[in-house]
Design an enzyme around this catalytic site. Sequence first.
Site, short mmCIF file in Angstrom:
data_model
loop_
_atom_site.label_atom_id
_atom_site.label_comp_id
_atom_site.label_asym_id
_atom_site.label_seq_id
_atom_site.Cartn_x
_atom_site.Cartn_y
_atom_site.Cartn_z
CG HIS A 97 -1.79 -1.12 1.46
ND1 HIS A 97 -2.96 -1.30 0.77
CD2 HIS A 97 -1.69 -2.17 2.33
CE1 HIS A 97 -3.56 -2.40 1.20
NE2 HIS A 97 -2.81 -2.95 2.14
C1 BDR Z 1 -3.09 0.76 5.44
O1 BDR Z 1 -3.27 0.13 6.69
C2 BDR Z 1 -2.03 -0.23 7.25
O2 BDR Z 1 -2.10 -1.52 7.81
C3 BDR Z 1 -1.01 -0.13 6.16
O3 BDR Z 1 0.23 0.27 6.70
C4 BDR Z 1 -1.58 0.92 5.24
O4 BDR Z 1 -1.20 2.21 5.64
C5 BDR Z 1 -3.77 -0.08 4.38
O5 BDR Z 1 -5.12 -0.16 4.65
#
Ligand code: BDR
Length: 304
Positions: free
Chosen positions: A235
């Site tokens: 992500h």
């Molecule tokens: C987001 O949630 C976190 O677990 C990850 O680091 C990312 O920022 C994705 O939904």
Amino acid sequence: MPQKLIIDTDPGVDDMVAILAALRAEDIDLIALTTVGGNVGIETTTANALRILARGGSPELPVHPGLAGAHTAAHVHGDDGLSGCPWPPSNHPAQPEHAVDYLARTLPNTDITLACLGPLTNIAAVLEIHPNLTNNLVLMGGGFGSYRFQAQNGIIESTGNVTPEAEFNIYSDIPAAQAVFASKLNITVIPLDISQRTLLTPQRLQQMPIDIAPILDRYTGFSRQKWGHHSGPLHDPNVIARIAEPDLYNGLRGTVTVTESGQTQLAPDPNGPHHVMLQVDAGGYLDWVTEQLQPLAGTATPTP
Ligand code: BDR
Ligand code: CA
């Protein structure tokens, strides 16, 4: 001129890759990290930020600890937030100045860009002090349902990953997200629509530095188990890639609102205040991330 950047972050395995990429990216001048509680508690996200900087060869970059969070995602990132990462604690302490004070002192009347990789808790607190901030802010959060795909165990949707509607960073502090989207900040959004298309395949893992590949393997293992899928989404580095390589992305302008349950909604409008990314050159992005991390390959610390 490289863009001056502050990263607000809750490391977090994908945050870790984002920070390491930002340290290397040619067009980015990373000036500080601020931490927030999110994937794990604030003490751990702060300690992780410090040890990531040490691994990246910039142990002295300032880290300002921020506000605690209400939820964690240790089941995805491990109890240590970095999926059993072997790197030792940094020798450098965090700054004594709180993240909110630092941001409130540093951002006004500057062209510093903010990259937000976690819940928006710190930023909402800064807006209470300076409601008229207009800095550029690029955040990972939300989902707009423009993308869904069939994995082995079910359909992966791009609206939510914590609840069917809500994405983790938005869900973790819904009032903060509402305040940030209602502000005058110049916001670019990297939603799940983007990050669920940028999957770290086993082939991609093999190209990562030798100490980072197993961390990413355990992290993407969560998605493999949950969905019976062959890879997992990377992500947060999309935020840094959007800043350094904007041509990899395409999106729609409009107004984003956040519902009481944490769902993000977009009212498209070519003159709207928010820019929501909805398309990505996934191969180009993963090539870019791999390239940024390449210089670290020769400096890997052996795992105990
Ligand atoms: C987001 O949630 C976190 O677990 C990850 O680091 C990312 O920022 C994705 O939904
Ligand atoms: Ca994060």
